[in-house]
Motif scaffolding. Structure first.
Motif, mmCIF file in Angstrom:
data_model
loop_
_atom_site.group_PDB
_atom_site.id
_atom_site.type_symbol
_atom_site.label_atom_id
_atom_site.label_comp_id
_atom_site.label_asym_id
_atom_site.label_seq_id
_atom_site.Cartn_x
_atom_site.Cartn_y
_atom_site.Cartn_z
ATOM 1 N N ASP A 193 0.825 -1.217 0.000
ATOM 2 C CA ASP A 193 0.000 0.000 0.000
ATOM 3 C C ASP A 193 0.857 1.264 0.000
ATOM 4 O O ASP A 193 0.570 2.219 -0.733
ATOM 5 C CB ASP A 193 -0.899 0.032 1.238
ATOM 6 N N LEU A 194 1.885 1.263 0.844
ATOM 7 C CA LEU A 194 2.750 2.450 0.914
ATOM 8 C C LEU A 194 3.413 2.681 -0.436
ATOM 9 O O LEU A 194 3.455 3.805 -0.944
ATOM 10 C CB LEU A 194 3.807 2.265 2.001
ATOM 11 N N HIS A 195 3.882 1.598 -1.012
ATOM 12 C CA HIS A 195 4.517 1.668 -2.312
ATOM 13 C C HIS A 195 3.530 2.229 -3.339
ATOM 14 O O HIS A 195 3.850 3.126 -4.118
ATOM 15 C CB HIS A 195 4.974 0.255 -2.701
ATOM 16 N N ASN A 196 2.297 1.693 -3.313
ATOM 17 C CA ASN A 196 1.265 2.161 -4.242
ATOM 18 C C ASN A 196 0.973 3.645 -4.055
ATOM 19 O O ASN A 196 0.804 4.378 -5.024
ATOM 20 C CB ASN A 196 -0.032 1.387 -4.021
ATOM 21 N N THR A 197 0.912 4.089 -2.792
ATOM 22 C CA THR A 197 0.601 5.490 -2.534
ATOM 23 C C THR A 197 1.669 6.396 -3.137
ATOM 24 O O THR A 197 1.359 7.418 -3.751
ATOM 25 C CB THR A 197 0.501 5.742 -1.024
ATOM 26 N N VAL A 198 2.931 6.002 -2.963
ATOM 27 C CA VAL A 198 4.016 6.813 -3.511
ATOM 28 C C VAL A 198 3.907 6.862 -5.038
ATOM 29 O O VAL A 198 3.931 7.938 -5.647
ATOM 30 C CB VAL A 198 5.383 6.253 -3.070
ATOM 31 N N THR A 199 3.731 5.695 -5.659
ATOM 32 C CA THR A 199 3.603 5.645 -7.113
ATOM 33 C C THR A 199 2.446 6.518 -7.577
ATOM 34 O O THR A 199 2.576 7.332 -8.493
ATOM 35 C CB THR A 199 3.326 4.202 -7.572
ATOM 36 N N MET A 247 -13.615 1.849 -8.578
ATOM 37 C CA MET A 247 -12.986 1.475 -9.847
ATOM 38 C C MET A 247 -12.398 0.068 -9.814
ATOM 39 O O MET A 247 -12.619 -0.716 -10.735
ATOM 40 C CB MET A 247 -11.895 2.487 -10.192
ATOM 41 N N THR A 248 -11.644 -0.268 -8.785
ATOM 42 C CA THR A 248 -10.884 -1.516 -8.846
ATOM 43 C C THR A 248 -10.982 -2.390 -7.614
ATOM 44 O O THR A 248 -10.806 -3.596 -7.710
ATOM 45 C CB THR A 248 -9.384 -1.199 -9.028
ATOM 46 N N GLY A 249 -11.218 -1.814 -6.446
ATOM 47 C CA GLY A 249 -11.032 -2.587 -5.228
ATOM 48 C C GLY A 249 -9.542 -2.812 -5.027
ATOM 49 O O GLY A 249 -8.726 -2.189 -5.717
ATOM 50 N N PRO A 250 -9.157 -3.715 -4.123
ATOM 51 C CA PRO A 250 -7.726 -3.861 -3.832
ATOM 52 C C PRO A 250 -6.904 -4.476 -4.957
ATOM 53 O O PRO A 250 -5.704 -4.279 -5.008
ATOM 54 C CB PRO A 250 -7.698 -4.753 -2.586
ATOM 55 N N GLY A 251 -7.556 -5.197 -5.859
ATOM 56 C CA GLY A 251 -6.819 -5.706 -7.019
ATOM 57 C C GLY A 251 -5.992 -6.945 -6.744
ATOM 58 O O GLY A 251 -5.823 -7.363 -5.600
ATOM 59 N N LEU A 252 -5.469 -7.516 -7.809
ATOM 60 C CA LEU A 252 -4.687 -8.762 -7.705
ATOM 61 C C LEU A 252 -3.416 -8.516 -6.909
ATOM 62 O O LEU A 252 -2.615 -7.653 -7.260
ATOM 63 C CB LEU A 252 -4.330 -9.264 -9.105
ATOM 64 N N GLY A 253 -3.228 -9.268 -5.843
ATOM 65 C CA GLY A 253 -2.041 -9.091 -5.019
ATOM 66 C C GLY A 253 -1.946 -7.668 -4.483
ATOM 67 O O GLY A 253 -0.860 -7.165 -4.266
ATOM 68 N N PHE A 254 -3.118 -7.013 -4.293
ATOM 69 C CA PHE A 254 -3.202 -5.643 -3.760
ATOM 70 C C PHE A 254 -2.511 -4.621 -4.646
ATOM 71 O O PHE A 254 -2.001 -3.617 -4.164
ATOM 72 C CB PHE A 254 -2.639 -5.586 -2.332
ATOM 73 N N CYS A 255 -2.515 -4.855 -5.961
ATOM 74 C CA CYS A 255 -1.803 -3.932 -6.837
ATOM 75 C C CYS A 255 -2.520 -2.594 -6.978
ATOM 76 O O CYS A 255 -1.942 -1.645 -7.482
ATOM 77 C CB CYS A 255 -1.556 -4.566 -8.211
ATOM 78 N N THR A 256 -3.784 -2.504 -6.557
ATOM 79 C CA THR A 256 -4.438 -1.188 -6.575
ATOM 80 C C THR A 256 -4.901 -0.789 -5.171
ATOM 81 O O THR A 256 -5.736 0.083 -5.020
ATOM 82 C CB THR A 256 -5.650 -1.167 -7.526
ATOM 83 N N ASP A 257 -4.365 -1.438 -4.182
ATOM 84 C CA ASP A 257 -4.776 -1.147 -2.812
ATOM 85 C C ASP A 257 -4.074 0.108 -2.294
ATOM 86 O O ASP A 257 -2.958 0.416 -2.703
ATOM 87 C CB ASP A 257 -4.421 -2.346 -1.929
#
Lengths: 281, 422, 299
Positions: C68-74, C241-251
């Motif tokens: 999640d942290l990684h996703n937020t930064v991206t 739009m997506t929910g958490p996604g596969l392996g939380f890739c959109t979480d």
């Protein structure tokens, strides 16, 4: 008159971007208007062969047989929520803004940023106590409860809008009335309020839009599907695999309609609200 | 004049606000027979039909009661659980709600003191004799019964397309080796060997629990959830490797599909096999699809990974008497036989009218009577909500990263966090 | 002077309800959440026994939270960069005495009026990857038709794209806002400044680079703050739009918080996520609030 190529390029870029912004609207509209026989994902971009409103009707009324909820009652819930919440919070903001702009007291310059901070917090950080407190106040799960929540968390932004607006009113006006012996409330009533309309329009539009569009408070404060605002119902509609995508699209358009109309007809004030939101007084 | 305008404006604001606020709440009217709000995530297909059949039985007996069908769609109850939590936290419980019997019922609701015991109801209705012991065990806590189970579902079923299997002269696989042979054969033909949807996040955890049962066997599998089998066991590594190998045979668009969206591949003859609970049977029926066969999942013949839907009586239910009546319908032979054939599950009672059920369900009843019964973690029977969530999330990450060692470590940690392992 | 003191009292009375409400509902509640985040409340039964920072420790060890942290930064980087670039580009172009400027402006800005839920529903179909049986749909289908099949992708279902697809939708919604802010800023710059530069022989491009852009810096700062805090808090869009996604890739953390608190009943863990969210937003906002307060005093 000749057109410079650089001008053409500018227009071309502007038009390409306009297409990008309008693309979803196009899909929303054509999908909504297609009959059930023509809606298939591979034909997403095709124009409808005629005007059908089946998808809108389905999204509005839901389907007992398929077991999903339409938007109709929840749309009304949103109206019942947004009208009082917007009016009350604009009124509150106006009073606060007046005091903070024209009746500064010791500590008011500390109080103001403290209020403002409430506008930026992630509401996740108040959700758990909020649910518990609303329950103790007997407001949990009801539209009045949701109104209350939006009024409270609307205080920072409405106060900001009015404080910035009243700051543009010359202080001499207030001072002169003071010398004439008018009281604080008197000045508000006779001097400030009559010229507050622009502030009210901005605050009302801002609050209307953000309360209508809210999802988080709706989903947490009103878990009962019959009481929920329209955004939550739309989200459920979209999360359910049994609802066809064209019905979801039609639902999205219906749920977006009120704020879109406000934008189309009152766009100018909408802009001002946005810029006020950017803290540029 | 100015003053008039000011007051007029304020009065208008306040009046408008009050009118709008007054329209807002819908106060519960004091209807003579009252209401009954039933909360579930059965919104569509066979599930909704089964629920409606129950409502019909209820309405016949109590015509004056208005049933409020509070269903929340999405994600095998994931959405519904969020709604239920906020309602319980906010002190606004539905009259009765769907809950998986087992740890989900006990750890989440009973231990927290949110439910009323139903022991006297069990006695007066004779349910302590009508339900088998295994079922009674998972709804008991400290000597009391806490919910009424309506059905039994089997988690470890391998569904296959009869047509695809016949065309390719294949037999449903019994072991993992068989499974991979069949999968290779299907892959060579351009058919998706194993169809899977992972969109809602729990489906992979579901398939993996069946891989665990198939690799470890009933006793060692049970031990995982009671602390007798270590999660660091090499057998768990083997199960993860089996599962990883299975993932090589699934459809590429799995993350965009829910389990039933993936099931469409099977119906269309484009997919060969699917591992999913036996609600799939009800879903196939609602799609008028009959060309499916079934078998236990690889390695799990003689094992019945079970879960059970049940309803209870929350403390503070507004229409308590109506709920008691509702529970009586649920526990009755009539109610269970009305619900289960439509829902596509077998009754929790031991005395169903077998003629009402289709071939799959008849075979499930036979297996239920002779197989080793083990609980499902992903569906709330084997593990507490917290543990099940950690398990689910770990497997969801595994599908994307496929790191066996890290996953096994995380699974072990989840067991420690649940205070079952040391 | 008696009147003045009475007015003092009235002014306090007027603002007191709001001040008290914010004190309780913002600061009090944050304090309460902070307490919960340090407690052992894990399940429907409230348990406020303090356990120190254990929940935070465990949270940072949780793989989902790391993702999640990684996703937020991206998400934040991509969303900010694309919104600022597009916003500025459009503002500069619209500043060129464009015919029907109002129309263009309205088109670019209207997504701001929509709910993130609406945006999510629409973009979830536009960026749907399609499937083998259906073939391409949405944007992929457009690419197919335009002969740009190479650009097709799995969008939010592809773990290597994941949250970036959500950033596209967010940019669609918010870049018009940045455009509006920049445009308002440019209109506020006196025409004489540009005239003077032109007289000195500066080209239009140089005028923008050396005169206008530096003057727009405060606006860039505002935009970064506004978009940044929206981006840290993003929840609605992901949910629709997506929910958490596969392996939380959109979480994202806000979604994880909702999930773990209200679906998993891990109240203490949820509170810990909420506090981390709050701290990250505060790190962005507080310096800005202090800065604006100071400059205002100077004015």
């Amino acid at each position: 008159m000749t057109v410079q190529p650089s001008r053409l390029l500018i227009y071309a870029i502007l038009i390409i971007f306009a297409a990008f912004y309008l693309m979803p609207v196009y899909v929303l509209l054509v999908t909504g208007m297609k009959g059930f026989v023509e809606v298939s994902l591979p034909r997403m971009w095709d124009l409808p062969s005629g005007l059908y409103f089946d998808s809108f009707l389905r999204a509005w009324f839901g389907s007992q047989a398929q077991g999903f909820r339409g938007l109709s009652t929840n749309f009304l819930n949103s109206v019942k929520l947004v009208v009082p919440a917007t009016l009350i919070s604009a009124m509150l903001g106006s009073m606060n803004g007046y005091v903070l702009a024209k009746w500064k007291f010791r500590g008011s310059e500390v109080l103001f940023p403290l209020l403002l901070f409430g506008m930026f917090i992630p509401y996740q950080s108040v959700l758990i106590p909020l649910v518990q407190t609303l329950q103790k106040m007997q407001l949990y799960g009801s539209i009045p409860g949701l109104i209350f929540v939006h009024v409270v968390y609307g205080i920072p932004i409405t106060t900001l809008i009015f404080r910035n607006y009243y700051a543009t009113v010359p202080t001499e006006l207030v001072e002169a009335s003071k010398i004439d012996g008018a009281s604080l409330l008197g000045i508000y009533r006779w001097v400030m309020f009559p010229i507050s309309m622009p502030g009210f329009v901005v605050a009302l539009i801002w609050q209307f839009t953000s309360i209508w569009n809210d999802f988080l408070f709706g989903v947490v404060v009103t878990p009962n599907p019959a009481v929920q605002p329209v955004t939550v119902t739309l989200n459920n509609l979209a999360g359910s695999y049994i609802v066809e995508w064209n019905v979801q699209m039609a639902g999205a358009l219906l749920a977006a309609l009120p704020t879109l109309l406000v934008y189309i007809f009152l766009g100018r004030y909408f802009m001002r609200g946005l810029l006020a939101g950017s803290l540029k007084g | 004049m100015k003053g008039f305008r000011f007051y007029g404006f304020v009065v208008a604001l306040v009046v408008l606000g009050m009118i709008a606020a007054a329209c807002g709440p819908t106060p519960p009217p004091a209807a003579p027979k009252g209401k009954l709000e039933i909360f579930s995530w059965w919104t569509a297909g066979g599930e909704a039909e089964g629920l409606n059949a129950l409502y019909d039985v209820y309405k016949k007996k109590y015509p004056g009661v208005e049933i409020i069908n509070a269903t929340v769609a999405g994600g095998a109850g994931a959405q519904a659980k969020a709604v239920l939590t906020t309602r319980m936290l906010g002190g606004d419980p539905p009259d009765s709600f769907q809950v998986h019997a087992g740890h989900e019922l006990i750890d989440t609701w009973v231990v927290a003191g949110k439910m009323e015991p139903l022991t006297s109801l069990y006695k007066s209705e004779g349910w302590d004799k009508a339900f088998p012991k295994g079922v009674l065990d998972i709804v008991s806590y400290k000597g009391d019964y806490w919910s009424v189970p309506v059905n039994i579902h089997r988690s470890n079923v391998l569904w296959f397309s009869k047509k695809v299997f016949a065309d390719n002269k294949l037999e449903p696989p019994k072991t993992f080796d068989d499974f991979f042979k069949v999968a290779d054969a299907l892959k060579a033909k351009g058919i998706v060997p194993l169809v899977m949807g992972t969109k809602d996040g729990w489906e992979a955890g579901h398939v993996f629990e069946d891989a665990l049962a198939g690799t470890l066997g009933a006793e060692a599998y049970n031990g995982l959830w009671t602390g007798k089998t270590a999660w660091t066991d090499p057998k768990v590594t083997e199960a993860l490797n089996n599962f990883k190998k299975m993932l090589a045979y699934i459809n590429t668009d799995h993350s965009a599909l829910t389990w039933d969206g993936a099931g469409q591949y099977l119906i269309d003859g484009k997919g060969g096999m699917m591992i999913m609970g036996d609600w799939t049977n009800g879903w196939f029926m609602s799609k008028n699809f009959t060309g499916y066969g079934w078998a236990p999942t690889p390695g799990a013949s003689g094992i019945f990974v079970a879960l059970s839907d049940s309803f209870g009586l929350p403390k503070g239910a507004k229409n308590r008497d109506n709920v008691i009546a509702w529970l009586k319908v649920l526990g009755s032979k009539e109610g269970q036989d009305a619900f289960n054939p439509k829902k596509g599950s077998i009754p929790a009672r031991i005395d169903p009218d077998k003629n009402l059920y289709n071939d799959y369900l008849k075979s499930a009843m036979a297996d239920w009577a002779k197989d080793a019964i083990v609980p499902s973690p992903i569906h709330g029977a084997a593990a507490s909500e917290g543990w099940a969530t950690a398990y689910k999330d770990t497997i969801a990450v595994f599908v994307a990263k496929q790191d066996v060692a890290a996953t096994q470590k995380a699974l072990q940690q989840a067991c420690v966090d649940a205070k079952v392992c040391k | 002077m008696r009147g003045l003191t009475w007015d003092r009292v009235t002014s306090i009375l007027l603002i007191a309800p709001s001040a008290i409400a914010i004190l309780i509902f913002v600061y009090g509640f944050i304090g309460w959440t902070g307490w919960v985040s340090l407690a052992r409340w894990d399940g429907m039964l409230q348990d406020l026994t303090l356990v120190g920072l254990r929940n935070y420790q465990k949270l940072f060890d949780t793989e989902r939270f790391q993702i999640d942290l990684h996703n937020t930064v991206t998400f934040t980087l991509l969303f900010l960069a694309s919104s600022l670039v597009i916003g500025l580009l459009l503002a500069v172009l619209l500043d060129q005495r464009i015919r029907s400027e109002g129309l263009f402006r309205s088109i670019y800005l209207f997504p701001m009026a929509l709910s993130f839920i609406v945006t999510g529903v629409v973009w979830r179909w536009l960026l749907n990857p399609g499937s083998r049986e259906l073939g391409s749909v949405g944007v992929n289908l457009l690419f197919d038709k335009a002969g740009l099949g190479l650009l097709k992708s799995g969008w939010y279902t592809d773990p290597s794209i994941g949250i970036k697809a959500v950033a596209i939708a967010a940019t669609w919604q918010m870049s018009g806002y940045v455009m509006a802010m920049y445009l308002a800023g440019m209109r506020g710059i006196p025409e004489d400044l540009r005239e003077a530069a032109r007289v000195d022989g500066a080209s239009e491009l140089e005028i923008y680079r050396h005169i206008i852009l530096p003057l727009l810096q405060p606006i860039t700062l505002s935009a970064v703050i506004i978009l940044g805090h929206i981006s840290l808090k993003i929840f609605d869009l992901v949910s629709a739009m997506t929910g958490p996604g596969l392996g939380f890739c959109t979480d994202v953390p806000a979604y994880f918080m909702f999930d773990t608190t209200f679906r998993g009943n891990h109240f203490s863990q949820g509170a810990a996520i909420a506090i981390i969210l709050l701290l990250s937003v505060a790190a962005l906002i507080i310096p800005y609030l202090v800065y604006t307060a100071r400059t205002e005093v100077q004015r």
